[in-house]
Design a protein around this motif. Structure first.
Motif, PDB file in Angstrom:
ATOM      1  N   GLY A  54    -120.981 -29.178-102.603  1.00 56.73           N
ATOM      2  CA  GLY A  54    -120.809 -28.679-103.970  1.00 56.73           C
ATOM      3  C   GLY A  54    -120.126 -27.327-103.992  1.00 56.73           C
ATOM      4  N   LEU A  55    -120.280 -26.590-105.091  1.00 54.85           N
ATOM      5  CA  LEU A  55    -119.620 -25.295-105.272  1.00 54.85           C
ATOM      6  C   LEU A  55    -120.101 -24.300-104.227  1.00 54.85           C
ATOM      7  N   ALA A  56    -119.146 -23.595-103.625  1.00 49.00           N
ATOM      8  CA  ALA A  56    -119.472 -22.640-102.566  1.00 49.00           C
ATOM      9  C   ALA A  56    -119.262 -21.198-102.986  1.00 49.00           C
ATOM     10  N   ASP A  57    -118.574 -20.965-104.091  1.00 53.40           N
ATOM     11  CA  ASP A  57    -118.189 -19.601-104.483  1.00 53.40           C
ATOM     12  C   ASP A  57    -119.368 -18.660-104.646  1.00 53.40           C
ATOM     13  N   HIS A  58    -120.517 -19.152-105.109  1.00 54.81           N
ATOM     14  CA  HIS A  58    -121.664 -18.275-105.328  1.00 54.81           C
ATOM     15  C   HIS A  58    -122.571 -18.169-104.106  1.00 54.81           C
ATOM     16  N   GLY A  59    -122.231 -18.863-103.031  1.00 58.63           N
ATOM     17  CA  GLY A  59    -122.994 -18.754-101.798  1.00 58.63           C
ATOM     18  C   GLY A  59    -124.196 -19.660-101.704  1.00 58.63           C
ATOM     19  N   ALA A  60    -124.426 -20.495-102.709  1.00 58.80           N
ATOM     20  CA  ALA A  60    -125.648 -21.304-102.737  1.00 58.80           C
ATOM     21  C   ALA A  60    -125.719 -22.336-101.620  1.00 58.80           C
ATOM     22  N   ILE A  61    -124.570 -22.759-101.079  1.00 55.43           N
ATOM     23  CA  ILE A  61    -124.624 -23.736 -99.988  1.00 55.43           C
ATOM     24  C   ILE A  61    -124.757 -23.049 -98.633  1.00 55.43           C
ATOM     25  N   GLY A  62    -124.646 -21.717 -98.613  1.00 55.20           N
ATOM     26  CA  GLY A  62    -124.933 -20.968 -97.396  1.00 55.20           C
ATOM     27  C   GLY A  62    -123.966 -21.165 -96.258  1.00 55.20           C
ATOM     28  N   GLU A  63    -122.757 -21.591 -96.557  1.00 55.16           N
ATOM     29  CA  GLU A  63    -121.749 -21.811 -95.510  1.00 55.16           C
ATOM     30  C   GLU A  63    -120.519 -20.963 -95.819  1.00 55.16           C
ATOM     31  N   ALA A  64    -120.402 -19.822 -95.150  1.00 52.26           N
ATOM     32  CA  ALA A  64    -119.275 -18.919 -95.386  1.00 52.26           C
ATOM     33  C   ALA A  64    -117.948 -19.541 -94.979  1.00 52.26           C
ATOM     34  N   THR A  65    -117.989 -20.515 -94.068  1.00 52.92           N
ATOM     35  CA  THR A  65    -116.749 -21.157 -93.622  1.00 52.92           C
ATOM     36  C   THR A  65    -116.100 -21.970 -94.728  1.00 52.92           C
ATOM     37  N   ALA A  66    -116.858 -22.253 -95.805  1.00 51.15           N
ATOM     38  CA  ALA A  66    -116.304 -23.047 -96.902  1.00 51.15           C
ATOM     39  C   ALA A  66    -115.627 -22.179 -97.960  1.00 51.15           C
ATOM     40  N   LEU A  67    -115.663 -20.865 -97.789  1.00 49.37           N
ATOM     41  CA  LEU A  67    -115.114 -19.957 -98.797  1.00 49.37           C
ATOM     42  C   LEU A  67    -113.616 -19.736 -98.596  1.00 49.37           C
ATOM     43  N   TYR A  68    -112.881 -19.735 -99.700  1.00 50.02           N
ATOM     44  CA  TYR A  68    -111.458 -19.428 -99.699  1.00 50.02           C
ATOM     45  C   TYR A  68    -111.226 -18.168-100.526  1.00 50.02           C
ATOM     46  N   LYS A  69    -110.215 -17.415-100.155  1.00 52.75           N
ATOM     47  CA  LYS A  69    -109.992 -16.127-100.802  1.00 52.75           C
ATOM     48  C   LYS A  69    -109.361 -16.258-102.179  1.00 52.75           C
ATOM     49  N   ASP A  70    -108.406 -17.144-102.355  1.00 51.83           N
ATOM     50  CA  ASP A  70    -107.612 -17.164-103.575  1.00 51.83           C
ATOM     51  C   ASP A  70    -107.803 -18.397-104.448  1.00 51.83           C
ATOM     52  N   LYS A  71    -108.822 -19.192-104.191  1.00 52.64           N
ATOM     53  CA  LYS A  71    -109.054 -20.369-105.023  1.00 52.64           C
ATOM     54  C   LYS A  71    -110.530 -20.741-105.016  1.00 52.64           C
ATOM     55  N   ILE A  72    -110.904 -21.592-105.974  1.00 53.24           N
ATOM     56  CA  ILE A  72    -112.299 -22.020-106.073  1.00 53.24           C
ATOM     57  C   ILE A  72    -112.688 -22.781-104.808  1.00 53.24           C
ATOM     58  N   SER A  73    -113.833 -22.444-104.282  1.00 56.00           N
ATOM     59  CA  SER A  73    -114.271 -23.040-103.024  1.00 56.00           C
ATOM     60  C   SER A  73    -115.404 -24.026-103.267  1.00 56.00           C
ATOM     61  N   TYR A  74    -115.306 -25.192-102.644  1.00 54.55           N
ATOM     62  CA  TYR A  74    -116.367 -26.187-102.747  1.00 54.55           C
ATOM     63  C   TYR A  74    -116.274 -27.158-101.578  1.00 54.55           C
ATOM     64  N   LEU A  75    -117.400 -27.776-101.280  1.00 52.70           N
ATOM     65  CA  LEU A  75    -117.456 -28.828-100.268  1.00 52.70           C
ATOM     66  C   LEU A  75    -117.590 -30.156-100.986  1.00 52.70           C
ATOM     67  N   LEU A  76    -116.681 -31.076-100.724  1.00 50.43           N
ATOM     68  CA  LEU A  76    -116.709 -32.367-101.398  1.00 50.43           C
ATOM     69  C   LEU A  76    -117.545 -33.396-100.648  1.00 50.43           C
ATOM     70  N   LYS A  77    -117.808 -33.126 -99.375  1.00 53.59           N
ATOM     71  CA  LYS A  77    -118.601 -34.050 -98.560  1.00 53.59           C
ATOM     72  C   LYS A  77    -119.764 -33.294 -97.906  1.00 53.59           C
ATOM     73  N   PRO A  78    -120.823 -34.000 -97.557  1.00 50.73           N
ATOM     74  CA  PRO A  78    -121.966 -33.343 -96.912  1.00 50.73           C
ATOM     75  C   PRO A  78    -121.561 -32.625 -95.629  1.00 50.73           C
ATOM     76  N   LYS A  79    -122.055 -31.402 -95.496  1.00 54.12           N
ATOM     77  CA  LYS A  79    -121.806 -30.612 -94.286  1.00 54.12           C
ATOM     78  C   LYS A  79    -123.147 -30.178 -93.710  1.00 54.12           C
ATOM     79  N   ARG A  80    -123.282 -30.324 -92.419  1.00 56.11           N
ATOM     80  CA  ARG A  80    -124.511 -29.944 -91.735  1.00 56.11           C
ATOM     81  C   ARG A  80    -124.627 -28.424 -91.702  1.00 56.11           C
ATOM     82  N   LEU A  81    -125.715 -27.905 -92.240  1.00 58.08           N
ATOM     83  CA  LEU A  81    -125.893 -26.462 -92.354  1.00 58.08           C
ATOM     84  C   LEU A  81    -126.286 -25.867 -91.008  1.00 58.08           C
ATOM     85  N   SER A  82    -125.507 -24.903 -90.558  1.00 58.98           N
ATOM     86  CA  SER A  82    -125.756 -24.307 -89.243  1.00 58.98           C
ATOM     87  C   SER A  82    -127.073 -23.532 -89.213  1.00 58.98           C
TER      88      SER A  82
END
Length: 444
Positions: A54-82
């Motif tokens: 889901g949406l990553a911009d607010h940090g709720a998914i806890g994965e900094a690797t999903a963040l982009y600098k110049d556009k809305i960041s989100y994960l469209l598929k399940p990612k295993r949380l490190s």
């Protein structure tokens, strides 16, 4: 003919001698080196993994690797949380743009949080505003609770609202975050500043009864006790506290009405509509009913007292309940899901509002002539997304999907249940406004 026992042994010995003698005249191959035996790791019974999307911009998914600098960041598929690979996660909960994790720990750090922290719903945090100007946490960090010294405790349950958090432990309930409407169970302080607040309120029990479960709406809270009673507090403008008035209430107060004399085993809410389930399989509701979520007599859009829902008899015994922003969902003992209200309910693109609880075909959840034993066992709702778990550990989701909160690999709304490709058996689902978190068991 078969030889007798003695003759058979002689034959074996003779053959062995002949074989050994023959080796003297035949060049022997070099002996092969013993190869190592590879053992694949097998997970322990209590091993849990966490997958997020889901949406990553607010940090709720806890994965900094999903963040982009110049556009809305989100994960469209399940990612295993490190984070969950380093800590033993035992429970999860999602609020409006933040996530909390309960972990098994030998110290006081038994809860971690990530995401929006504008109202200290994740506890006090001295954030570098140059680096994180909007009070957001982008990786799980400990939430400090005033636990007793030299004692071990664990989290029993958690619930998160728009900007407040409930953490139920063996030492009682701890509440954090915004208390503008009394949703943290303490007196309302006019113009209280919740940013960088160190206040953590403690509710040890309710009139001597242990608190066994918690639920949180947008700005109100609900507690369930060991004797099956329901207590509510917080914002009451839509009747969501069920206290027979529309005022805000900071003291946990007993919900009566049709709940009187009933033993409640579960309460569900995500916004302003509440459902309660009794041990007899009956469903009760109160709060916002603008879209017909509460099938009660009359045309009232707000139901301020607990009322038994008038459900069709053919539905039978109810085993689970869930509510969304403007819809409700129930599960019966046969594993059939019924939905009603307004939104994308899983009944096709032409159905937006329906007042009567309507069954979603079981075949959409994997039940067919080849898998007759498959059935739904648990249901969940976010504001706009719906989810169902089967007894095989498969997760199905449908509903609104603006930021990929359904985990289906795209951002299109999903009008029918569709299986989410999670790489493990899903055990629990937590739905935020625009993200989803799952607690899973490895396949092996």
């Amino acid at each position: 003919m078969f030889s007798t026992g003695k003759n058979y042994l002689k034959l074996i010995r003779g053959a062995r001698i002949l074989h050994l003698d023959s080796r003297k005249s035949i060049p022997q191959k070099p002996e092969l080196k013993t190869l190592p035996i590879f053992q694949y790791p097998v997970s322990q019974e209590d091993t849990r993994r966490v997958y997020v999307w889901g949406l990553a911009d607010h940090g709720a998914i806890g994965e900094a690797t999903a963040l982009y600098k110049d556009k809305i960041s989100y994960l469209l598929k399940p990612k295993r949380l490190s984070f969950a690979e380093r800590y033993k996660v035992t429970d999860i909960a999602c609020g409006y743009g933040f996530t909390v994790y309960a972990v098994q720990s030998s110290d006081k750090n038994i809860v971690y949080g990530t995401g929006i922290n504008t109202d200290s719903q994740l506890g006090f945090n001295e954030i570098d505003k140059k680096k994180f100007p909007d009070n957001m946490v982008f990786a799980p960090r400990p939430i400090n609770l005033p636990l007793k010294e030299n004692t071990t405790t664990k989290v029993i349950g958690m619930a998160a609202g728009r900007a407040h958090l409930l953490i139920l432990t063996m030492e009682g309930l701890f509440t954090l975050g915004n208390n503008a409407y009394g949703q943290c169970g303490r007196p309302i302080i006019a113009n209280e500043n919740y940013e960088k607040s160190r206040v953590v309120h403690h509710i040890p029990n309710i009139k001597g009864s242990k608190i066994t479960a918690v639920a949180a709406g947008q700005d109100h809270s609900i507690l369930l006790t060991e004797v099956g009673e329901v207590y509510a507090f917080g914002w009451g403008a839509d009747g969501q506290t069920g206290l027979a008035h529309y005022r805000n209430e900071h003291r946990p107060s007993l919900v009566k009405g049709d709940l009187a004399g009933q033993h409640i085993i579960k309460v569900a809410c995500i916004a302003d509509c509440v459902l309660a389930l009794s041990d007899k399989g009956k469903v009760y509701g109160w709060g916002n009913s603008e879209y017909g979520q509460l099938s009660v007599k009359g045309d009232s859009c707000q139901v301020y007292i607990a009322t038994e829902l008038n459900l069709p008899e053919e539905i039978g015994h109810i085993t689970d309940i869930a509510t969304g922003g403007c819809f409700c969902m129930i599960l019966n003992s046969a594993g059939n899901i019924y939905v009603w209200g307004y939104g994308i309910l899983g009944l096709g693109p032409q159905v937006q509002k329906i007042l009567k609880p309507t069954m979603i075909p079981p075949t959409l959840f994997g039940n067919n002539v080849y898998n007759r034993d498959i059935k739904v066992t648990k249901i969940y709702c976010g504001i706009s997304q719906l989810a169902a778990l089967t007894n095989s550990g498969d997760l199905y989701m449908w509903g609104g999907n603006k930021f990929g909160s359904l985990g289906l690999g795209h951002r299109n709304d999903q009008f029918f249940p569709l299986r989410v490709a999670v790489g493990a058996q899903v055990k629990k689902v937590a739905c935020g406004v625009d993200h989803t978190v799952t607690l899973c068991k490895p396949f092996i």
